[in-house]
Motif scaffolding. Structure first.
Motif, mmCIF file in Angstrom:
data_model
loop_
_atom_site.group_PDB
_atom_site.id
_atom_site.type_symbol
_atom_site.label_atom_id
_atom_site.label_comp_id
_atom_site.label_asym_id
_atom_site.label_seq_id
_atom_site.Cartn_x
_atom_site.Cartn_y
_atom_site.Cartn_z
ATOM 1 N N SER A 1 0.807 -1.220 0.000
ATOM 2 C CA SER A 1 0.000 0.000 0.000
ATOM 3 C C SER A 1 0.836 1.264 0.000
ATOM 4 N N CYS A 2 2.152 1.132 0.187
ATOM 5 C CA CYS A 2 3.011 2.301 0.365
ATOM 6 C C CYS A 2 3.528 2.789 -0.990
ATOM 7 N N LEU A 3 3.385 4.101 -1.235
ATOM 8 C CA LEU A 3 3.789 4.686 -2.508
ATOM 9 C C LEU A 3 4.487 6.013 -2.278
ATOM 10 N N PHE A 4 5.691 6.182 -2.869
ATOM 11 C CA PHE A 4 6.433 7.440 -2.792
ATOM 12 C C PHE A 4 6.075 8.317 -3.990
ATOM 13 N N THR A 5 5.893 9.592 -3.746
ATOM 14 C CA THR A 5 5.667 10.564 -4.810
ATOM 15 C C THR A 5 6.766 11.616 -4.737
ATOM 16 N N VAL A 6 7.592 11.684 -5.783
ATOM 17 C CA VAL A 6 8.721 12.622 -5.834
ATOM 18 C C VAL A 6 8.315 13.805 -6.700
ATOM 19 N N ALA A 7 8.463 15.019 -6.165
ATOM 20 C CA ALA A 7 8.048 16.223 -6.875
ATOM 21 C C ALA A 7 9.109 17.303 -6.725
ATOM 22 N N VAL A 8 8.927 18.399 -7.470
ATOM 23 C CA VAL A 8 9.810 19.564 -7.411
ATOM 24 C C VAL A 8 9.004 20.765 -6.947
#
Length: 447
Positions: free
Chosen positions: A375-382
């Protein structure tokens, strides 16, 4: 420079006022700015038998006429050691404020406690009354260091202020705080007749085989010993409740930098195991910069954690048996690694003077929990992109991030990777005992 020698003394003692002027004059070109009043203004404690100059304790002496003085040789020696210290003003450590920090009032009888003193002064309301209070003895220096000239204040979301100091200065003040504690304890032992010598006046620094500075016998930190895995495999929740743990921690040198006294017991907030005793500077350096409970801003310090000093930090993190057996990092650290290292090729650049520079500031958030990896999800943004573009760079499932980390670990720190894995530790609980709740819950406080 004229120095007022105390009448009737032939042992090189000068008055406290002359010592103030001598200290400022000798350190005028130091990379660490100093302040007057190191001997005569709060929080100086010359009448208690000592003053702090940088990371050292210098003894004061009372003459037969009741006047206090100090050895000019010791002042010159402390100034020479401070002048040899370099200060990178870009390598900053956050010193506060932190959530849940207790508010305590300082007095002339308390030890240095420099973080608390800075917080109290910076949290005062501004106005003419504040200037008046300073004139009657409010702290304006710490261990002879003018911290106001190098303090960096940052504002987040237009309201929340944070305070930062160069790492070198943080370590100096930590050393001063530890030296004062040792001095006071030695003085008490001497008065009680349990010690045969006077409290030491200053530590002497030598270098170990790795070139790191360590304290030699004869100084207030002479009793420090290197950490040798004495606490490995112990749960922090159990060890922190045992009487005498704090004093035991203070007897070790920092297990990471090995150049400063340990002040805290670093532990894995995910599995609950003790890592090692570390100094405040190293403990702050590895602290994830949380924006929210599940949101991290990836700061410049991650270059040191995952590149220039990666081997040392990976070894330290894998002192936790849970992380070592699972060949992973705690969730916030793994999220930061994913954004800073695994997703680096995805980060766009923009034209800038002198060439192209990386866009904005990296940020990573997550949903779900490491205890339920699917269920764990990383979201990488700027954030703060000059053109307003590049909002989201990647979405990486937890399991994929963990697998990428294992591959990277084997390439970057093979010695650390060789000791990791589920077959490397017998008796590890099948289910970890997290210190904090899942990231999907409310009221999360990882740090």
């Amino acid at each position: 420079m004229s120095e007022r020698v105390m009448p009737g003394r032939t042992d090189g003692l000068i008055t406290l006022g002359a010592a103030d002027a001598l200290w400022v004059g000798l350190t005028a070109g130091s990379a660490v700015p100093t302040a007057s009043g190191a001997f005569t203004c709060s929080p100086a404690r010359a009448r208690a038998g000592y003053v702090l100059l940088g990371g050292h304790v210098v003894a004061t002496v009372r003459s037969g006429g009741g006047q206090w003085g100090v050895s000019q040789v010791e002042v010159r020696r402390a100034a020479a050691e401070l002048n040899a210290v370099g200060a990178d003003r870009q390598d900053l450590v956050r010193i506060g404020p932190f959530r849940g920090a207790p508010k305590q009032r300082s007095s002339e009888e308390t030890p240095l406690r420099w973080r608390r003193r800075i917080a109290e002064e910076l949290q005062e309301p501004s106005g003419p009354g504040r200037a008046a209070r300073r004139e009657v003895g409010r702290p304006h220096h710490l261990a002879g260091i003018d911290w106001r000239r190098i303090l960096v204040e940052r504002t987040r979301d237009g309201t929340q202020r944070t305070w930062w100091l160069p790492r070198t200065v943080v370590r100096l003040l930590d050393a001063a705080e530890h030296a004062e504690t040792q001095w006071v304890q030695a003085a008490r032992d001497h008065r009680a007749g349990t010690a045969g010598t006077e409290p030491p006046s200053r530590p002497r620094q030598v270098r170990d085989t790795d070139g790191r500075r360590m304290t030699s016998p004869g100084g207030p930190t002479a009793s420090l010993r290197p950490y040798g895995k004495e606490l490995e495999g112990q749960l922090y929740s159990v060890l922190s409740r045992k009487p005498g743990t704090s004093r035991r921690v203070a007897g070790w040198a920092c297990a990471v930098c090995r150049t400063a006294p340990a002040t805290v017991l670093d532990h894995c907030h995910e599995h609950g195991y003790v890592r090692a005793p570390v100094c405040q500077s190293c403990n702050t350096q590895e602290r994830p910069d949380h924006l929210y409970s599940n949101d991290i801003r990836v700061a410049n310090r991650y270059t040191r954690l995952f590149h220039t000093h990666a081997d040392a930090w990976l070894h330290h993190w894998h002192r936790c048996p849970g992380c070592r057996a699972r060949t992973t990092l705690p969730l916030p650290h793994l999220a930061a690694w994913t954004a800073h290292t695994a997703c680096r090729p995805l980060r766009p650049t923009h034209r800038a003077p002198g060439g192209r520079k990386p866009c904005g500031v990296l940020r990573v958030s997550w949903t779900g929990s490491q205890n339920a990896p699917r269920s764990c999800l990383f979201t990488v943004a700027v954030d703060f992109c000059p053109s307003g573009e590049h909002r989201v760079l990647a979405r990486v499932p937890y399991r994929e991030a963990a697998e990428r980390f294992r591959t990277w670990l084997a390439e970057t720190a093979p010695a650390v990777a060789a000791t990791a894995g589920p077959d490397r530790l017998d008796g590890l609980p099948a289910q970890s005992r997290p210190v904090v709740v899942d990231t999907s819950g409310e009221g999360l406080a990882l740090f």
